[in-house]
Design a protein around this motif. Structure first.
Motif, short mmCIF file in Angstrom:
data_model
loop_
_atom_site.label_atom_id
_atom_site.label_comp_id
_atom_site.label_asym_id
_atom_site.label_seq_id
_atom_site.Cartn_x
_atom_site.Cartn_y
_atom_site.Cartn_z
N LYS A 173 -0.71 14.80 3.81
CA LYS A 173 0.29 13.82 3.42
C LYS A 173 1.65 14.09 4.05
O LYS A 173 2.51 13.22 4.09
N ASN A 174 1.85 15.32 4.48
CA ASN A 174 3.11 15.66 5.15
C ASN A 174 3.08 15.28 6.63
O ASN A 174 4.11 15.34 7.30
N ASP A 175 1.92 14.92 7.12
CA ASP A 175 1.73 14.64 8.55
C ASP A 175 1.93 13.15 8.82
O ASP A 175 1.15 12.31 8.35
N TYR A 176 2.98 12.82 9.56
CA TYR A 176 3.30 11.42 9.83
C TYR A 176 2.16 10.70 10.54
O TYR A 176 1.86 9.53 10.24
N THR A 177 1.50 11.39 11.45
CA THR A 177 0.41 10.77 12.20
C THR A 177 -0.72 10.35 11.27
O THR A 177 -1.24 9.22 11.35
N LYS A 178 -1.09 11.23 10.33
CA LYS A 178 -2.17 10.91 9.40
C LYS A 178 -1.76 9.81 8.43
O LYS A 178 -2.55 8.91 8.11
N ILE A 179 -0.52 9.89 7.94
CA ILE A 179 -0.03 8.85 7.02
C ILE A 179 0.04 7.50 7.72
O ILE A 179 -0.35 6.46 7.16
N VAL A 207 5.33 7.03 -0.42
CA VAL A 207 5.41 6.56 0.96
C VAL A 207 4.69 5.21 0.99
O VAL A 207 3.51 5.12 0.61
N GLU A 208 5.42 4.17 1.37
CA GLU A 208 4.88 2.82 1.31
C GLU A 208 4.88 2.15 2.68
O GLU A 208 5.76 2.41 3.50
N GLY A 266 0.39 2.56 8.51
CA GLY A 266 1.15 1.97 9.61
C GLY A 266 2.33 2.86 9.99
O GLY A 266 2.67 3.81 9.28
N ASN A 267 2.96 2.54 11.11
CA ASN A 267 4.09 3.35 11.61
C ASN A 267 5.39 3.05 10.88
O ASN A 267 6.30 3.89 10.86
N ASP A 268 5.51 1.88 10.33
CA ASP A 268 6.75 1.40 9.72
C ASP A 268 6.66 1.62 8.22
O ASP A 268 5.88 0.95 7.53
N LEU A 269 7.46 2.57 7.69
CA LEU A 269 7.27 3.02 6.32
C LEU A 269 8.58 3.12 5.54
O LEU A 269 9.65 3.22 6.13
N PHE A 270 8.45 3.10 4.22
CA PHE A 270 9.55 3.46 3.34
C PHE A 270 9.17 4.73 2.58
O PHE A 270 8.04 4.87 2.11
N VAL A 271 10.13 5.64 2.47
CA VAL A 271 9.97 6.87 1.70
C VAL A 271 10.97 6.79 0.55
O VAL A 271 12.16 6.55 0.77
N LYS A 272 10.49 7.00 -0.68
CA LYS A 272 11.40 6.84 -1.83
C LYS A 272 10.98 7.75 -2.99
O LYS A 272 9.78 7.99 -3.21
N PRO A 273 11.95 8.28 -3.74
CA PRO A 273 11.62 9.00 -4.97
C PRO A 273 10.94 8.05 -5.95
O PRO A 273 11.30 6.87 -6.03
N SER A 274 9.97 8.56 -6.69
CA SER A 274 9.26 7.71 -7.63
C SER A 274 10.10 7.40 -8.87
O SER A 274 9.88 6.39 -9.53
N ASN A 275 11.08 8.27 -9.17
CA ASN A 275 11.87 8.11 -10.40
C ASN A 275 13.36 8.09 -10.10
O ASN A 275 14.10 8.96 -10.54
N GLN A 276 13.80 7.11 -9.35
CA GLN A 276 15.23 6.91 -9.10
C GLN A 276 15.49 5.41 -9.00
O GLN A 276 14.55 4.62 -8.86
N GLY A 277 16.77 5.04 -9.06
CA GLY A 277 17.14 3.64 -8.90
C GLY A 277 18.27 3.50 -7.90
O GLY A 277 18.72 4.47 -7.29
N SER A 278 18.74 2.27 -7.74
CA SER A 278 19.87 1.95 -6.86
C SER A 278 19.64 2.41 -5.42
O SER A 278 20.58 2.72 -4.69
N LYS A 293 0.85 -1.20 0.00
CA LYS A 293 0.00 0.00 0.00
C LYS A 293 0.89 1.24 0.00
O LYS A 293 1.94 1.25 0.62
N TRP A 294 0.43 2.30 -0.69
CA TRP A 294 1.27 3.48 -0.81
C TRP A 294 0.44 4.75 -0.93
O TRP A 294 -0.75 4.72 -1.23
N VAL A 295 1.11 5.86 -0.71
CA VAL A 295 0.59 7.19 -0.97
C VAL A 295 1.65 7.95 -1.74
O VAL A 295 2.84 7.84 -1.42
N SER A 296 1.26 8.69 -2.78
CA SER A 296 2.23 9.51 -3.50
C SER A 296 2.07 10.97 -3.07
O SER A 296 0.96 11.43 -2.79
N ILE A 297 3.19 11.67 -3.01
CA ILE A 297 3.20 13.08 -2.63
C ILE A 297 3.95 13.85 -3.71
O ILE A 297 5.13 13.58 -3.96
N LYS A 298 3.29 14.81 -4.32
CA LYS A 298 3.95 15.65 -5.31
C LYS A 298 4.51 16.90 -4.62
O LYS A 298 4.08 17.27 -3.53
#
Length: 361
Positions: free
Chosen positions: A162-168, A214-215, A173-185, A146-151
């Motif tokens: 979406k910037n609010d950790y509590t709402k996200i 945010v996944e 869940g509390n345990d998340l990954f944050v990653k650019p949508s267009n990057q690798g490695s 499950k994910w949410v995208s933030i532009k």
């Protein structure tokens, strides 16, 4: 005596994955069958300048070599000069990240009417964007985190939920990954478990892209499968990445000297799980209309052994120790033969497109 095929080996680039490209291209240049191919290294500098062949050989010999006092403009603005290389029969791009594997370079090859290794324009653009890839794979019933995208415009609006950790965390869940949508490695990727880490991760990730994912964290181990070919692709076995407890497969764990990761090839998993991962890899490759090559990454979820799709890498790391070539080596295809097959697939796709154009006329 058969005429050699002239291969333009394009590498470097104005990208956060510049060093990965240099590592990969050195291995490819050393291993390519020089009885079949005449190789022309073509270096794109970190600043985005298309260098000449003399300087390209210099950076192969010394990856830290730079062109001094260059007043050339950035973002490969002079890359159209590739049109001035009529001797090149096929291009082999090893430029990771933005401009290299997002459809831009592939579009130029199409305009130049030259065959090239890897995805065509559409697949390159789609698979570069992690969210679009997830949407397509979800469409055919493949499990994704499950994910949410933030532009960026949303991030800059401090009132945006979406910037609010509590709402996200209420959603994911509390345990998340944050990653650019267009990057690798794993560039710009962060594992976060609290508000402070989340806010720092967003700030860093937005250095690399205008859209962030945010996944939810899927607990388990990473499994990877390699695919090779065009209309009838070959799917490799499955490799597994064993990380030290509490770590993820970061840039440092992929390429650093002190990596704590172990690449287990083949994965020591039950046959049913291996076949499920291979079937998923083929479906993802086909729904995204990939051609040439791709590595499909997933997580084997610890709780139920479900295979959860993570992302597709259409231009995977290509050192002789990278997962992609090692998986096919396990299938009996040597690193050198794999390079030859990729070039042959590029020429095959090009000839097929030419035939289609002639039939339309």
């Amino acid at each position: 005596m058969n005429k050699k095929i002239h291969v333009g080996l394009l590498f470097g680039g104005n990208s956060s994955e510049y060093e990965v490209s240099i590592m990969s291209v050195n291995n490819i240049y050393d291993a390519i069958d020089k009885n079949k191919f005449e190789v022309h290294p073509i270096w794109v500098t970190k600043e985005g300048y298309l260098a000449d062949e003399k300087d390209s050989y210099k950076v192969l010999a010394n990856p830290k070599y730079t062109i001094k006092n260059s007043d050339k403009t950035a973002n490969i603005s002079n890359i159209a000069q590739l049109a001035n290389l009529p001797e090149i029969d096929v291009f082999f791009p090893i430029i990771h990240g933005n401009l290299g594997e997002d459809g831009c370079l592939q579009g130029l090859f199409r305009i130049l009417n030259k065959p090239f290794v890897g995805d065509d324009v559409l697949a390159a653009a789609v698979t570069m964007d992690k969210e679009f890839t997830k949407i397509l794979t979800q469409r055919i019933g493949i499990p994704v985190a499950k994910w949410v995208s933030i532009k960026r415009i949303e991030y800059n609006d401090k009132s945006n939920g979406k910037n609010d950790y509590t709402k996200i965390s209420q959603k994911l869940g509390n345990d998340l990954f944050v990653k650019p949508s267009n990057q690798g490695s794993s560039v710009g990727v962060h594992h976060v478990t609290n508000k402070r880490e989340y806010e720092e991760a967003l700030e860093d990730a937005f250095k690399y892209d205008d859209k962030i994912l945010v996944e939810e964290t899927i607990h388990g181990t990473e499994v990877e499968t390699a695919v090779l070919g065009n209309d009838n692709p070959q799917v490799s076995g499955v490799g597994q990445i064993i990380n030290a407890e509490g770590t993820f497969y970061s840039y440092e764990n992929k390429y650093g000297e002190n990596s704590t990761s172990i690449l287990q090839i083949p994965a020591k998993l039950p046959g049913s799980i291996v076949e499920k991962a291979r079937a998923m890899a083929l479906k993802v490759y086909q729904i995204t209309e990939c051609s040439g090559l791709a590595r499909i990454d997933a997580t084997l979820r610890k709780d139920d052994n479900e295979i959860v799709f993570t992302e597709l890498n259409a231009l995977p790391g290509f050192t002789n120790m990278s997962m992609y070539p090692r998986l096919f080596e396990e299938e009996g295809i040597s690193y050198s033969d794999l390079i030859s097959l990729l070039i042959e697939n590029a020429q095959e796709r090009f000839e097929h497109k030419k035939t289609l154009l002639h039939s339309i006329k």
